[in-house]
Design an enzyme around this catalytic site. Sequence first.
Site, PDB file in Angstrom:
ATOM      1  N   LYS A 115      98.642 -33.158  94.841  1.00  0.00           N
ATOM      2  CA  LYS A 115      98.488 -31.621  94.208  1.00  0.00           C
ATOM      3  C   LYS A 115      99.069 -30.845  95.522  1.00  0.00           C
ATOM      4  O   LYS A 115      99.743 -30.035  94.359  1.00  0.00           O
ATOM      5  CB  LYS A 115      96.743 -31.652  94.244  1.00  0.00           C
ATOM      6  CG  LYS A 115      95.927 -32.328  93.525  1.00  0.00           C
ATOM      7  CD  LYS A 115      94.614 -31.631  93.634  1.00  0.00           C
ATOM      8  CE  LYS A 115      93.263 -32.071  92.494  1.00  0.00           C
ATOM      9  NZ  LYS A 115      93.388 -32.561  91.743  1.00  0.00           N
ATOM     10  N   GLU A 274      96.489 -28.659  83.722  1.00  0.00           N
ATOM     11  CA  GLU A 274      95.884 -27.261  83.920  1.00  0.00           C
ATOM     12  C   GLU A 274      95.300 -26.116  84.171  1.00  0.00           C
ATOM     13  O   GLU A 274      96.215 -26.156  85.469  1.00  0.00           O
ATOM     14  CB  GLU A 274      94.400 -28.707  84.890  1.00  0.00           C
ATOM     15  CG  GLU A 274      93.715 -29.761  84.297  1.00  0.00           C
ATOM     16  CD  GLU A 274      93.027 -30.361  84.543  1.00  0.00           C
ATOM     17  OE1 GLU A 274      92.389 -31.386  83.770  1.00  0.00           O
ATOM     18  OE2 GLU A 274      93.194 -30.409  86.124  1.00  0.00           O
ATOM     19  N   ARG A 291      98.888 -38.144  81.801  1.00  0.00           N
ATOM     20  CA  ARG A 291      97.874 -38.963  80.956  1.00  0.00           C
ATOM     21  C   ARG A 291      97.696 -38.567  79.972  1.00  0.00           C
ATOM     22  O   ARG A 291      97.227 -37.565  79.673  1.00  0.00           O
ATOM     23  CB  ARG A 291      97.279 -39.909  82.075  1.00  0.00           C
ATOM     24  CG  ARG A 291      96.732 -39.145  82.043  1.00  0.00           C
ATOM     25  CD  ARG A 291      95.422 -39.885  83.054  1.00  0.00           C
ATOM     26  NE  ARG A 291      94.206 -38.912  83.811  1.00  0.00           N
ATOM     27  CZ  ARG A 291      93.084 -37.955  83.540  1.00  0.00           C
ATOM     28  NH1 ARG A 291      93.095 -38.526  82.178  1.00  0.00           N
ATOM     29  NH2 ARG A 291      92.608 -37.412  84.431  1.00  0.00           N
TER      30      ARG A 291
HETATM   31  P1  ADP Z   1      89.939 -35.690  81.955  1.00  0.00           P
HETATM   32  O1  ADP Z   1      90.551 -34.708  83.150  1.00  0.00           O
HETATM   33  O2  ADP Z   1      90.773 -36.805  81.470  1.00  0.00           O
HETATM   34  O3  ADP Z   1      88.929 -35.206  81.924  1.00  0.00           O
HETATM   35  P2  ADP Z   1      88.680 -36.691  84.399  1.00  0.00           P
HETATM   36  O4  ADP Z   1      88.509 -36.022  85.581  1.00  0.00           O
HETATM   37  O5  ADP Z   1      87.361 -36.981  83.956  1.00  0.00           O
HETATM   38  O6  ADP Z   1      89.786 -36.703  83.753  1.00  0.00           O
HETATM   39  O7  ADP Z   1      88.588 -38.281  84.556  1.00  0.00           O
HETATM   40  C1  ADP Z   1      88.998 -39.192  83.999  1.00  0.00           C
HETATM   41  C2  ADP Z   1      88.756 -40.572  83.756  1.00  0.00           C
HETATM   42  O8  ADP Z   1      88.897 -41.342  84.962  1.00  0.00           O
HETATM   43  C3  ADP Z   1      87.144 -40.701  84.482  1.00  0.00           C
HETATM   44  O9  ADP Z   1      86.646 -41.567  83.402  1.00  0.00           O
HETATM   45  C4  ADP Z   1      87.130 -40.279  85.452  1.00  0.00           C
HETATM   46  O10 ADP Z   1      85.858 -40.814  85.976  1.00  0.00           O
HETATM   47  C5  ADP Z   1      87.276 -41.235  86.067  1.00  0.00           C
HETATM   48  N1  ADP Z   1      88.509 -40.675  87.064  1.00  0.00           N
HETATM   49  C6  ADP Z   1      89.648 -39.719  86.783  1.00  0.00           C
HETATM   50  N2  ADP Z   1      90.332 -39.582  88.056  1.00  0.00           N
HETATM   51  C7  ADP Z   1      89.785 -40.323  89.176  1.00  0.00           C
HETATM   52  C8  ADP Z   1      89.664 -41.179  90.348  1.00  0.00           C
HETATM   53  N3  ADP Z   1      90.683 -40.909  91.483  1.00  0.00           N
HETATM   54  N4  ADP Z   1      89.219 -42.229  90.915  1.00  0.00           N
HETATM   55  C9  ADP Z   1      87.873 -42.751  90.260  1.00  0.00           C
HETATM   56  N5  ADP Z   1      87.780 -42.238  88.913  1.00  0.00           N
HETATM   57  C10 ADP Z   1      88.513 -41.588  88.639  1.00  0.00           C
HETATM   58  P1  ADP Z   2      89.945 -33.368  89.799  1.00  0.00           P
HETATM   59  O1  ADP Z   2      91.813 -33.765  89.541  1.00  0.00           O
HETATM   60  O2  ADP Z   2      88.834 -33.847  90.982  1.00  0.00           O
HETATM   61  O3  ADP Z   2      90.517 -32.758  88.045  1.00  0.00           O
HETATM   62  P2  ADP Z   2      90.993 -30.192  89.643  1.00  0.00           P
HETATM   63  O4  ADP Z   2      92.101 -29.910  90.551  1.00  0.00           O
HETATM   64  O5  ADP Z   2      91.834 -30.554  88.555  1.00  0.00           O
HETATM   65  O6  ADP Z   2      90.722 -31.625  90.520  1.00  0.00           O
HETATM   66  O7  ADP Z   2      89.677 -29.599  89.823  1.00  0.00           O
HETATM   67  C1  ADP Z   2      88.554 -30.290  88.763  1.00  0.00           C
HETATM   68  C2  ADP Z   2      87.909 -29.076  88.203  1.00  0.00           C
HETATM   69  O8  ADP Z   2      87.021 -28.185  89.910  1.00  0.00           O
HETATM   70  C3  ADP Z   2      87.973 -27.498  87.949  1.00  0.00           C
HETATM   71  O9  ADP Z   2      87.597 -27.616  86.729  1.00  0.00           O
HETATM   72  C4  ADP Z   2      87.459 -26.270  88.764  1.00  0.00           C
HETATM   73  O10 ADP Z   2      85.574 -26.107  87.028  1.00  0.00           O
HETATM   74  C5  ADP Z   2      86.595 -27.359  89.715  1.00  0.00           C
HETATM   75  N1  ADP Z   2      87.791 -26.042  90.789  1.00  0.00           N
HETATM   76  C6  ADP Z   2      89.290 -26.383  91.376  1.00  0.00           C
HETATM   77  N2  ADP Z   2      89.681 -26.102  92.387  1.00  0.00           N
HETATM   78  C7  ADP Z   2      88.987 -24.584  91.907  1.00  0.00           C
HETATM   79  C8  ADP Z   2      89.199 -23.642  92.606  1.00  0.00           C
HETATM   80  N3  ADP Z   2      89.976 -22.627  93.550  1.00  0.00           N
HETATM   81  N4  ADP Z   2      87.951 -22.190  92.224  1.00  0.00           N
HETATM   82  C9  ADP Z   2      87.540 -22.653  91.473  1.00  0.00           C
HETATM   83  N5  ADP Z   2      87.327 -23.738  90.631  1.00  0.00           N
HETATM   84  C10 ADP Z   2      87.966 -24.920  90.909  1.00  0.00           C
HETATM   85 MG    MG Z   3      91.590 -31.611  87.432  1.00  0.00          MG
END
Ligand code: ADP
Ligand code: ADP
Ligand code: MG
Length: 445
Positions: A115, A274, A291
């Site tokens: 990130k 995103e 992906r």
């Molecule tokens: P999307 O952004 O496609 O909605 P999610 O954040 O919900 O994806 O994650 C996609 C899938 O992969 C989910 O089943 C989630 O539980 C799993 N997943 C994603 N990243 C990780 C991770 N770093 N460790 C474990 N599970 C993960």
């Molecule tokens: P992941 O890799 O687990 O998907 P993201 O950075 O995409 O992580 O964040 C997942 C979710 O967490 C976002 O959709 C949002 O709801 C919350 N989030 C992440 N960063 C922030 C932020 N800086 N401020 C507010 N909400 C956040």
């Molecule tokens: Mg995300």
Amino acid sequence: MQRILIANRGEIAVRIIRTCREMGIETVAIYSDADREMPYVKQADKAVYVGEPPVQKSYLQAERIIAIAKQEKADAIHPGYGFLSENAGFAKQVIDSGITFIGPRPEIIELMGSKIASRQTMEDAGVPVVPGSNYGLKSLEEACRLADEIGYPVMLKASGGGGGIGMVLCEDEQALVKAYASTKARALTYFGSEEVFVEKYIADARHIEVQIFGDCQGHFVHLFERDCSIQRRNQKVIEESPSPFLSQQVKQRIFETALTAAKAVSYTNAGTIEFIVDEQENFYFLEMNTRLQVEHPVTEMVTGLDLVKWQILVAKGQPLPLLQPEIRAFGHAVEFRLYAEDPVRFLPSPGKITRLNWPAQDGMRIDYGYEEGGSVTPYYDPMIAKCIFYGETRKEALDQASSFFKNLQIEGIKTNSPLFESILSNSDFQKGKYTTNFLAKKFVK
Ligand code: ADP
Ligand code: ADP
Ligand code: MG
């Protein structure tokens, strides 16, 4: 391309098999001891045992999976989402074995997997990123100093995080001090790197993402937005397209920004940019997922396109089937992630599905991973199916969904179906007025 190995399980394996069948491509599935009876294992042309249930012994066994692909003479590997899908080392090993990896180049997976590195890349390309640090924090003192500069509340985040895991909201310095060491430790355990950074917390935000595609000929397109603001534990539960919140002008700008991001890294194949969007519709880059996304069906429903087919064509070196002016979106689609989980406390509820009957509904699509008689085991993500509804209007799609969840018969395990019924009867949700705090504010007791 005649045979594809699917390095995944559950609903996404079923989904990929469907497109392969339509394209006349054979499929090889892999399964652990826990998944022998799963629908995707029965549906694939061939299924090969991969190992014991824990993911480290099965679906994360990169070398074993590649060996199976070679043994079965698969020309390509589709990684689905989760598991090895964003593992650059795996993608590289696949390619080095002379097998096509259905996804972007390993260097891009690696760059976007961090990130921190991706924030810097996007900033350099002129894409607005959430105010925060573009390097790993070296000490708690540094974290506190940066948080002071940014202004509380802040998010302390694992650079390698995913799935909503590894981020902590810190309202003040005391909270940051408390979270610092444990977040680093968690990051190391889950993601193999203890690198963390701080980012401004955007309150009352919307999660808006843009589906993009690039091909090897240098064409880039976007496939519009998805609004994924209904979340629990920072993970999506309901996604829809179009967003009921974004104005038309901001939409155009966010699409252009997503294309700028894709072009900046010469992206190939399917990807998602995103963004987090504040109340004034200012948008900031959050991360890029390299992906196929869980929620890709809503985009397929509004555009009428098959994203898995596009992934395969691009991986074969073919140009994108359509260019931007030829891509249109019609109507409204909404997806609900049906989980085997307690609908109040959001804890997994594994067990045997003794009864499962999908009600018939117009404009409905069920991407299922399990059938009646199957068991949800504690080893993997407890998502049972994705229930997607299409209507000419948002109201029509939501009405289909309401009637579906009212009539859904699923027994033996707890599911979040009752939660969906409550959300669907909430007037703010019906009006499209919700933020990423919606569930936490209204539905967590
Ligand atoms: P999307 O952004 O496609 O909605 P999610 O954040 O919900 O994806 O994650 C996609 C899938 O992969 C989910 O089943 C989630 O539980 C799993 N997943 C994603 N990243 C990780 C991770 N770093 N460790 C474990 N599970 C993960
Ligand atoms: P992941 O890799 O687990 O998907 P993201 O950075 O995409 O992580 O964040 C997942 C979710 O967490 C976002 O959709 C949002 O709801 C919350 N989030 C992440 N960063 C922030 C932020 N800086 N401020 C507010 N909400 C956040
Ligand atoms: Mg995300």
